[in-house]
Design a protein around this motif. Structure first.
Motif, short mmCIF file in Angstrom:
data_model
loop_
_atom_site.label_atom_id
_atom_site.label_comp_id
_atom_site.label_asym_id
_atom_site.label_seq_id
_atom_site.Cartn_x
_atom_site.Cartn_y
_atom_site.Cartn_z
N ARG A 16 0.86 -1.18 0.00
CA ARG A 16 0.00 0.00 0.00
C ARG A 16 0.89 1.23 0.00
O ARG A 16 1.90 1.28 0.71
N LEU A 17 0.55 2.22 -0.77
CA LEU A 17 1.38 3.40 -0.85
C LEU A 17 1.17 4.29 0.36
O LEU A 17 0.06 4.43 0.87
N PRO A 18 2.26 4.92 0.87
CA PRO A 18 2.16 5.75 2.06
C PRO A 18 1.46 7.07 1.79
O PRO A 18 1.47 7.56 0.66
N ALA A 26 -6.03 7.83 -0.31
CA ALA A 26 -6.57 6.50 -0.04
C ALA A 26 -6.18 5.60 -1.19
O ALA A 26 -6.83 5.58 -2.21
N GLY A 27 -5.06 4.89 -1.04
CA GLY A 27 -4.59 4.01 -2.11
C GLY A 27 -4.32 4.82 -3.35
O GLY A 27 -3.59 5.80 -3.33
N PRO A 46 -0.32 6.97 -11.89
CA PRO A 46 0.66 6.10 -11.25
C PRO A 46 2.04 6.74 -11.09
O PRO A 46 2.75 6.47 -10.13
N LEU A 47 2.45 7.59 -12.06
CA LEU A 47 3.75 8.23 -11.94
C LEU A 47 3.75 9.26 -10.82
O LEU A 47 4.77 9.49 -10.16
N GLU A 48 2.60 9.90 -10.58
CA GLU A 48 2.49 10.81 -9.44
C GLU A 48 2.58 10.02 -8.14
O GLU A 48 3.25 10.42 -7.18
N GLU A 109 -1.37 -0.38 -7.56
CA GLU A 109 -2.23 0.29 -6.59
C GLU A 109 -3.40 0.97 -7.27
O GLU A 109 -4.52 0.97 -6.76
N GLN A 110 -3.16 1.55 -8.42
CA GLN A 110 -4.25 2.18 -9.16
C GLN A 110 -5.31 1.14 -9.56
O GLN A 110 -6.51 1.38 -9.43
#
Length: 282
Positions: A16-18, A26-27, A46-48, A109-110
């Motif tokens: 999960r991304l911080p 949220a994700g 996703p690059l952001e 994650e996306q």
């Protein structure tokens, strides 16, 4: 050398991304508060997301990091089915925030934000990640790729199933260096089926997955030279994309296929050799 602690970013066994400090995250969603109340939810690039991860990792210094040398970042070569080993899975999770993996973690994650976290496994971080010149594209994750169904949580030739084992041996026989040459993925990135059994990929699945595969190929794999399509569904899904990237078709490495058609093993091995050559290896 890389240094981080991937366990900081594990939730229920999934990467999960911080969060960042300025906006509620949220994700793969960016949640903005309206002045009048309520929330606006937007999917994030996703690059952001990858930039967020790198930024946060640079700020983490409160606990001793896990440091891994280059030799420890590749897949094990002593045996197939190594993802049944909990120690090996722990090692792989500690590689998830390596620079070559960060954009792919964000991409997954996306997809999870839209498809449900229990259906989308991760890329195998012991492979080449965004440095891959060859993309191995199969049909869809099997149950042994998803943690919730007793699997590893990775799309990987190291998984504890017969199809993965066949692929592990074929890659070895073809002389493929997975750490520097390939990434393994599926034309439909999420598990299709229910808690009882997987089903075949349908045309609707291919259409829903098309934007994610297109983004992966056109934006996240800058060194990609060749896509190896393993099975008819992978070929069918790829044809719908109409992308200007060289591709090679090969049979699917499932035991049902290879046991009933022994000549298909050689066809896959030959296709792997051609893919390596087309990518400038060997």
């Amino acid at each position: 050398m890389i240094a981080f602690d991937a366990n900081d970013y594990l939730v229920d066994g999934l990467m999960r991304l911080p969060p960042t400090s300025s906006t509620t995250r949220a994700g793969s969603r960016q949640v903005e508060k309206r002045p009048s109340g309520g929330e606006v939810v937007r999917l994030r690039d996703p690059l952001e997301l990858a930039t967020d991860v790198e930024s946060v990792l640079g700020e983490q210094s409160s606990r001793p990091p896990v440091t891994l040398c280059e030799e420890m970042q590749g897949p094990r070569t002593d045996s197939s089915r190594t993802n049944r080993d909990s120690g090996e899975l722990h090692r792989k999770r500690n590689l998830m925030m390596a620079p070559r993996m960060v954009p792919l973690v964000a991409h997954v994650e996306q997809i999870r934000g839209e498809r449900g976290t229990d259906r989308v496994p991760d890329f195998d971080p012991t492979e080449a990640g965004v440095e891959a010149r060859v993309l191995l594209l199969l049909e869809a994750p099997g149950p042994r790729a998803t943690r919730e169904r007793g699997g590893s949580g990775f799309v990987s030739p190291d998984n504890n199933d017969a199809t993965a084992e066949n692929m592990w041996w074929l890659l070895r026989e073809a002389g493929v260096d997975r750490r520097s040459e390939v990434a393994t993925w599926n034309v439909v990135p999420w598990y299709v089926g229910d808690d009882h059994r997987i089903r075949g990929v349908r045309v609707g699945d291919l259409d829903e997955a098309r934007p994610y595969v297109e983004e992966l190929v056109t934006r996240l794999l800058p060194d990609l030279r060749v896509v190896l399509l393993l099975g008819r569904k992978a070929s069918k899904g790829w044809a719908r994309l109409k992308l200007d990237v060289p591709s090679i078709e090969a049979p699917h490495p499932s035991p049902v296929n290879l046991n009933s058609r022994p000549d298909h093993r050689q066809l896959i091995r030959d296709a792997l050799v051609r893919a390596r050559q087309g990518a400038g290896f060997g």
